[in-house]
Enzyme design. Structure first.
Site, PDB file in Angstrom:
ATOM      1  N   GLU A  82       5.867   0.517 -16.322  1.00 18.97           N
ATOM      2  CA  GLU A  82       5.803  -0.337 -14.663  1.00 18.97           C
ATOM      3  C   GLU A  82       6.504  -0.489 -14.104  1.00 18.97           C
ATOM      4  O   GLU A  82       7.064   0.285 -13.286  1.00 18.97           O
ATOM      5  CB  GLU A  82       4.289  -1.025 -13.925  1.00 18.97           C
ATOM      6  CG  GLU A  82       2.546   0.031 -14.003  1.00 18.97           C
ATOM      7  CD  GLU A  82       2.134  -1.064 -13.844  1.00 18.97           C
ATOM      8  OE1 GLU A  82       1.567  -1.942 -14.043  1.00 18.97           O
ATOM      9  OE2 GLU A  82       1.079  -0.397 -12.716  1.00 18.97           O
TER      10      GLU A  82
ATOM     11  N   ASN B 176      -4.080   7.316   8.178  1.00 19.18           N
ATOM     12  CA  ASN B 176      -3.847   7.395   6.932  1.00 19.18           C
ATOM     13  C   ASN B 176      -4.893   8.267   6.674  1.00 19.18           C
ATOM     14  O   ASN B 176      -5.604   8.563   6.641  1.00 19.18           O
ATOM     15  CB  ASN B 176      -4.114   6.091   6.469  1.00 19.18           C
ATOM     16  CG  ASN B 176      -4.607   5.334   5.107  1.00 19.18           C
ATOM     17  OD1 ASN B 176      -3.974   6.350   4.063  1.00 19.18           O
ATOM     18  ND2 ASN B 176      -5.118   4.006   5.236  1.00 19.18           N
TER      19      ASN B 176
ATOM     20  N   ARG C 128       1.379  -1.100  -0.183  1.00 18.55           N
ATOM     21  CA  ARG C 128      -0.067  -0.185  -0.021  1.00 18.55           C
ATOM     22  C   ARG C 128       0.476   1.184  -0.142  1.00 18.55           C
ATOM     23  O   ARG C 128       0.398   2.556   0.107  1.00 18.55           O
ATOM     24  CB  ARG C 128      -0.925   0.070   1.186  1.00 18.55           C
ATOM     25  CG  ARG C 128      -1.534  -1.155   1.068  1.00 18.55           C
ATOM     26  CD  ARG C 128      -2.639  -0.893   2.544  1.00 18.55           C
ATOM     27  NE  ARG C 128      -3.390  -0.315   2.632  1.00 18.55           N
ATOM     28  CZ  ARG C 128      -5.068  -0.057   1.937  1.00 18.55           C
ATOM     29  NH1 ARG C 128      -5.340  -1.221   1.594  1.00 18.55           N
ATOM     30  NH2 ARG C 128      -5.866   0.796   1.974  1.00 18.55           N
TER      31      ARG C 128
END
Ligand code: AGP
Length: 598
Positions: free
Chosen positions: A481, A121, A50
């Protein structure tokens, strides 16, 4: 322009999980009888996908101990002292939105009196206001982050910590999901606003984390907090509150398995594609019904939206709905969805999203729902914001995907939209056809024939028509990517209208062909490219292309399923190239798995 002004407030009651704002971090907390440091570090390793700019932990006890560093969780691990038993801890892995990814800006942040540590967060929209409130009291920040403010505000509140959490959480505008610990207090305090947060009570203590993957090793169920809910979790209780009163919420099964430790997740996820396709087939078969097929047929407007790889699945879905079912459909990048005509109640809008958390996709979905559209989510995360918000969900069940580059989820998305298009056309995908597909996928993965060293270049092009153009675009995205090299995809017929000017003897072109009817035109394109000096490699499921070399896909009768095979050598190519360049394909620079920023 303020982000608040663009998005305003969600009015749609279905959007109970508005993780659409701008938080791209993983947070985890534990309080219980076990080694809290080890559990939180384990959670951070699971959540690292994440965000992996920096990481940190705060260990509870009579005095708080904070360790943080720029870089990966492994770097944090290396700086932690051995031993140091503690039973309360919080941790954070970050994708920077405010301030550079350095150790000072890394979480946890300590309050001015060093008695409270916070991991956050989200982004505080009233950061400036809160900062000047603190400055008025002589409190200044040491980091460039907005998150540090939460620690100071909690310390200023003083008194009962749970009440302080409620008040500070209430004061914070924007997205403010945070965990806090206080010296001499065994509890972890949890507040949720804007970004996802789950809490759970296990046999040996209680847990909090931003997604179920970090919990699945320890508990079978968890409770999803909603905005403005907060909790106090300890060894004995996991108590949830709202507006000053304790509330009792049911917990939901965590139907996720944390990914196994492995040297390369992308490798493992590609290898899992045949099995993932089988699971998707079962799940989607269960969920596809006449009602959905009718809705698609009756809709005046059918829209498919997603971002990145998921957008490519939308483009494939659009082609199939048109070709198989004669339904006019549009595929839009979810980030561009509001540029078109507004939707209304005659619209069916299908959103493809692996994570179900992508901010651009959730926002497009919200707008469609507000316009009265019937919304369908095609997602890999059952408890995600997209799944909770949609009128109907097609769950992929591809299994947890943690490598940033989507591979197995893409193949499963293609299968799901293929099955939908068939159903709309009054047909179904039979088990024998699925078997041929999965056998073909196994063969493709075992072969790995496309990679050549000369493809490690900035002059790599991929060309195709129709469904092959979609695959070419997905292949080029994968290469960009994880190799950071320029790879561009063009419609084969468009080359001569401009891009062919880029071609010279340094160029390598991968020409895709999965349809027999495209062969004559693709052969002409290949010949044009070769005569300008390009080295052309054919990737074909249809026949010879007259290229310098051709990699043939395993034969598969059903033309519409061939893109699922055709993308595999391109995924392999990107992976091999990335490894050859000494890069980390699982965690490419500047990216994170779930893009929850707009
Ligand atoms: C895929 O390789 C990328 N990481 C990215 O394009 C991704 O597909 C996109 O961000 C959408 O994510 P989602 O499917 O979780 O919504």
């Amino acid at each position: 322009m303020s982000l608040v002004n663009i998005y305003g407030e969600f009015s749609c009651a279905k959007f109970l999980c508005p993780a659409y704002k701008y938080c791209m971090c993983g947070i985890v907390g534990y309080s219980g009888s076990q080694n809290a440091k080890a559990i939180v570090m384990d959670g951070l390793r699971t959540l690292e996908y994440r965000g992996y700019d920096s990481a940190g932990v705060a260990l509870g006890g009579d005095r708080l101990k904070v360790f943080k560093t720029a870089g990966r969780v492994n770097a944090l691990d290396a700086m932690l002292p051995a031993g140091g038993a503690c039973h309360t801890a919080i941790g954070h892995t970050r994708w920077a939105t405010h301030g550079k990814p350095n150790a000072v800006n890394a979480h946890p942040h300590l309050s001015y009196d060093k008695k409270i540590a916070v991991v956050h967060n989200g982004v505080l929209e009233n950061c400036a206001e809160l900062k000047s409130e603190l400055a008025g009291k002589g409190i200044s920040c040491v980091s460039e982050t907005d998150s540090e403010l939460l620690a100071h505000l909690l310390a200023l509140e003083g008194g009962d910590m749970l009440e302080a959490v409620r008040r500070v959480g209430g004061k914070a505008k924007g997205s403010a999901t945070f965990l806090a610990i206080r010296e001499g207090d065994p509890a972890v305090y949890v507040f949720r606003k804007g970004a996802s947060m789950l809490v759970a009570k296990g046999e040996y203590g209680s847990f909090a984390a931003s997604d179920g993957l970090a919990l699945a090793r320890y508990v079978g169920t968890a409770t999803v907090l909603q905005d403005d809910e907060y909790a106090r979790i300890t060894h004995d209780v996991c108590a949830i509150f709202k507006d000053g009163a304790r509330i009792f919420k049911s917990s939901t099964p965590l139907r996720v398995s944390p990914p196994k430790e492995c040297a390369c997740h992308m490798r493992a996820e590609i290898d899992e594609i045949p099995a993932a396709l089988e699971r998707t087939y079962l799940k989607v078969s269960e969920a596809l019904d006449d009602e959905l097929a009718d809705r698609v047929r009756r809709a005046k407007r059918v829209m498919l939206a997603g971002c990145g790889t998921a957008f490519h699945a939308c483009r494939y879905g659009k082609l199939l709905l048109e070709q198989m079912a004669g339904i006019c459909a549009e595929a839009v990048a979810a980030s561009e969805a509001d540029e078109g005509a507004p939707v209304d109640g005659d619209t069916l809008a299908l959103f493809v999203t692996q994570s179900g958390e992508t901010a651009d996709t959730l926002l497009a979905m919200k707008r469609c729902a507000e316009g009265g559209a019937y919304t369908v989510a095609v997602t890999n995360v059952e408890s995600s914001g997209a799944a909770l918000a949609a009128d109907k969900t097609l769950f992929l069940d591809a299994g947890a995907e943690v490598a940033v580059a989507a591979t197995k989820s893409y193949c499963c998305q293609l299968l799901a939209v293929n099955m939908l298009a068939r159903r709309v056309a009054g047909d179904i995908l039979r088990e024998e056809e699925l078997k041929k597909l999965t056998n073909g996928a196994k063969e493709c993965i075992a072969r790995c024939e496309l990679f050549e060293k000369r493809m490690l270049t900035d002059k790599l092009f991929l060309v195709g028509r129709g469904q092959d153009l979609v695959t070419a675009k997905e292949g080029a995205l994968k290469l960009k990517e994880i190799t950071y090299r320029q790879a561009e995809a063009y419609a084969a017929g468009e080359l001569k209208h401009g891009p062919i000017a880029l071609i010279d003897s340094e160029s390598t072109v991968i020409a895709l062909a999965t349809r027999e009817d495209c062969l004559p035109r693709m052969r002409a394109t290949v010949s044009e490219l070769r005569s300008r000096g390009a080295y052309v490699v054919g990737l074909s499921g249809a026949g010879d292309l007259g290229a310098d070399k051709t990699v043939f896909l395993p034969s598969l009768e059903d033309v519409t399923l061939r893109p699922i095979l055709c993308v595999l050598p391109l995924q392999e190519l990107a992976l091999c190239s990335s490894l050859c360049l000494g890069l980390d394909p699982d965690k490419p620079r500047n990216l994170a798995k779930s893009v929850t920023v707009i």
